[in-house]
Design a protein around this motif. Structure first.
Motif, mmCIF file in Angstrom:
data_model
loop_
_atom_site.group_PDB
_atom_site.id
_atom_site.type_symbol
_atom_site.label_atom_id
_atom_site.label_comp_id
_atom_site.label_asym_id
_atom_site.label_seq_id
_atom_site.Cartn_x
_atom_site.Cartn_y
_atom_site.Cartn_z
ATOM 1 N N LEU A 16 0.730 -1.192 0.063
ATOM 2 C CA LEU A 16 -0.016 -0.076 -0.033
ATOM 3 C C LEU A 16 0.937 1.255 0.040
ATOM 4 O O LEU A 16 1.852 1.332 0.738
ATOM 5 C CB LEU A 16 -0.865 0.039 1.312
ATOM 6 N N GLN A 113 -10.951 1.647 -7.043
ATOM 7 C CA GLN A 113 -9.905 0.799 -6.585
ATOM 8 C C GLN A 113 -10.368 -0.545 -6.082
ATOM 9 O O GLN A 113 -11.361 -0.929 -5.570
ATOM 10 C CB GLN A 113 -9.554 1.623 -5.229
ATOM 11 N N CYS A 114 -9.515 -1.353 -5.917
ATOM 12 C CA CYS A 114 -9.444 -2.874 -5.333
ATOM 13 C C CYS A 114 -8.749 -3.210 -4.511
ATOM 14 O O CYS A 114 -7.384 -2.518 -4.528
ATOM 15 C CB CYS A 114 -9.409 -3.801 -6.729
ATOM 16 N N LEU A 115 -8.813 -3.945 -3.767
ATOM 17 C CA LEU A 115 -7.939 -4.494 -2.622
ATOM 18 C C LEU A 115 -7.489 -5.833 -2.723
ATOM 19 O O LEU A 115 -8.386 -6.667 -2.704
ATOM 20 C CB LEU A 115 -8.468 -3.977 -1.125
ATOM 21 N N ARG A 126 -0.803 -4.007 -3.376
ATOM 22 C CA ARG A 126 -2.141 -4.606 -3.032
ATOM 23 C C ARG A 126 -3.317 -3.835 -3.288
ATOM 24 O O ARG A 126 -4.590 -4.277 -3.558
ATOM 25 C CB ARG A 126 -2.224 -5.235 -1.655
ATOM 26 N N GLN A 127 -3.260 -2.292 -3.212
ATOM 27 C CA GLN A 127 -4.488 -1.918 -3.717
ATOM 28 C C GLN A 127 -4.156 -1.240 -5.024
ATOM 29 O O GLN A 127 -3.206 -0.709 -5.697
ATOM 30 C CB GLN A 127 -4.620 -0.362 -2.753
#
Length: 382
Positions: A16, A113-115, A126-127
C-alpha cells in the motif's frame, strides 16, 4: 509488554502506498480520459460499492478471486463482508439484477480501487486502480473485437500507441488434456510444463498429443502464423470450435484496425479463472507489466459477456509523463476575473494570502510556481 517499535505515522502496510502530487492528479486525469473514450463508444458508467456481502461478491465469476479477497464481519447485519479484489464480478451482478431488464447488448464502464490480499513480483501493490468496460448479452466475435478496439483507443488517449494485444484461449489446454484421460499426476506435470513453456517436457509427457501440444506451444507469436498452426492442428470438436472462434475475433479486429499489433498464445492459461473463451492481455512495447486484461465469460448463470480491465498504475508507468500544469503566483487582492481568465487558459493559480509576503518572485519559487503575475501578464520564472 512487547518489543514492537512505535508505529511511524508514514509507515503503511506492504503493498500500500500514498500517491502524491503530481501523480495523483495525473492518474485521475488519465482515468477520466479513458472513461470519456469508453463513453464515446456507448459504455455507460456504473459505480459498485467497495464492500459487499461475501455471499454475493464471491458468487458466480467472483469465486475466482476468493483467495485474493479481504473479509470482515459487518457490525450491523453480523454477516460476513468482502472487499472487492476485482470489479468485473460486481458489474456482472449489476447487469443480472439491477439492469436485468435493460436492452442487450449492455455496455457498461467503471473505475475504482480494488484491494487484494497479496501482490505479485511484477505488481507488488495490493491496492490497485481499475478502469474498464463490459459488453454483456452478445456472443458475436465483433463484441470481442469491440473491446479490443475501444481499449486501444483509450490507451491512445493517454499517449500509449505502441501496444500489443496478446490473445489467448485459457480453456484450450484443459480441453486437450481432458480428452486424453491422463492420470492426475501426469496431467498436473504436463500442465506445469505447458505453463513453463517447456517444450522438451511436453514432448516427453504428452503421449499421443505431444506433437499437437508442442506445435501449438512453439506457434505462440504473431497472430497470422499462430492461427495457421491452429488451423493445421488436429483438434477435438470443442477445441476446434474455440480455435475457429479466435480466428473470427482476429478477423473482426483486422477488418477495422489492420495495423494493430496482435499476438496469439494458443496454450496460455495462467491467471484466467472465470473466462470461458478468447481472452486478451495488453502490453506496451518494451514493458513487461500488464496494462490490462480481459476476455469472454458468463455473466450471471448463462448470459454471454466480454470485457477489458485496464490498470492505470501500469499504464502511467509506461506512458510518457504529461506536461505539468503551469502554476501562476497571484499577488494578494488580484482581481477574481483576472485569476479566472488564467485558469481558463490552463494555469493553476496560487493566490497570496498575506499582503506582506514579499518579494513576489521569492514567494512564487517557495510555493513551486512556474510563473508570477506581473503587470497583468504571466511571467515565467527564470
Amino acid at each position: 509488554m512487547t518489543d514492537d517499535q512505535p508505529a511511524t505515522p508514514a509507515l503503511l502496510p506492504a503493498g500500500l502506498r500514498d500517491l502524491l502530487p503530481p501523480d495523483a492528479e495525473i492518474e485521475a486525469a488519465a482515468i477520466e480520459a479513458m472513461l470519456s473514450c469508453f463513453a464515446s463508444h456507448g459504455y455507460q458508467r456504473v459505480k459498485p460499492p467497495l464492500v459487499e456481502f461475501e455471499q454475493s461478491l464471491l458468487g458466480g465469476s467472483g469465486a475466482a478471486v476468493a483467495e485474493q479477497t479481504f473479509r470482515m464481519m459487518d457490525p450491523e447485519s453480523h454477516r460476513m463482508l468482502a472487499i472487492r479484489a476485482d470489479t468485473t464480478p460486481q458489474v456482472a451482478r449489476i447487469a443480472t439484477t439491477r439492469l436485468g431488464r435493460a436492452p442487450r447488448p449492455l455496455r457498461l464502464s467503471y473505475a475504482g480501487q480494488c484491494l487484494r490480499l497479496r501482490g505479485s513480483q511484477l505488481a507488488p501493490d495490493r491496492q490497485v486502480a481499475q478502469a474498464g468496460i463490459e459488453l454483456i448479452g452478445s456472443d458475436a466475435p465483433e463484441a470481442d473485437a469491440e473491446i479490443v478496439l475501444a481499449g486501444a483507443e483509450a490507451l491512445a488517449a493517454v499517449g500509449l500507441t505502441e501496444v500489443s494485444f496478446d490473445l489467448t484461449m485459457p480453456t484450450m489446454a484443459a480441453l486437450l488434456l481432458d480428452g486424453e484421460g491422463f492420470k492426475p499426476e501426469r496431467r498436473e506435470a504436463l500442465a506445469h510444463a505447458l505453463d513453463r513453456k517447456d517444450a522438451a517436457a511436453v514432448t516427453a509427457l504428452g503421449g499421443a498429443i505431444a506433437g499437437t501440444l508442442t506445435g501449438l506451444l512453439l506457434a505462440a507469436g504473431e497472430a497470422a502464423p499462430a492461427l495457421a498452426a491452429l488451423a493445421a492442428a488436429e483438434l477435438p470438436p470443442e477445441a476446434r470450435a474455440l480455435a475457429d472462434r479466435l480466428a473470427a475475433v482476429v478477423a473482426a479486429i483486422r477488418a477495422r484496425a489492420p495495423a494493430l499489433r496482435l499476438t496469439v498464445d494458443p496454450l496460455e492459461f495462467r491467471g484466467f479463472r472465470y473466462h470461458t473463451g478468447p481472452c486478451l492481455t495488453v502490453y506496451a512495447l518494451g514493458h513487461q507489466q500488464e496494462l490490462g486484461r480481459g476476455g469472454r465469460y458468463i455473466s450471471g448463470e448463462r448470459e454471454p459477456a466480454t470485457g477489458l480491465t485496464l490498470f492505470p498504475d501500469a499504464i502511467l508507468g509506461a506512458a510518457k509523463p504529461p506536461a505539468p500544469r503551469p502554476r501562476l503566483y497571484l499577488p494578494a487582492r488580484t482581481d477574481d476575473a483576472v485569476a479566472a481568465g488564467f485558469r481558463a487558459d490552463g494555469f493553476a493559480t496560487i493566490a497570496a494570502l498575506d499582503e506582506g509576503a514579499q518579494p513576489a518572485e521569492h514567494e512564487a519559487r517557495r510555493l513551486l510556481c512556474t510563473h508570477v503575475l506581473s503587470d497583468g501578464a504571466a511571467v515565467p520564472l527564470a
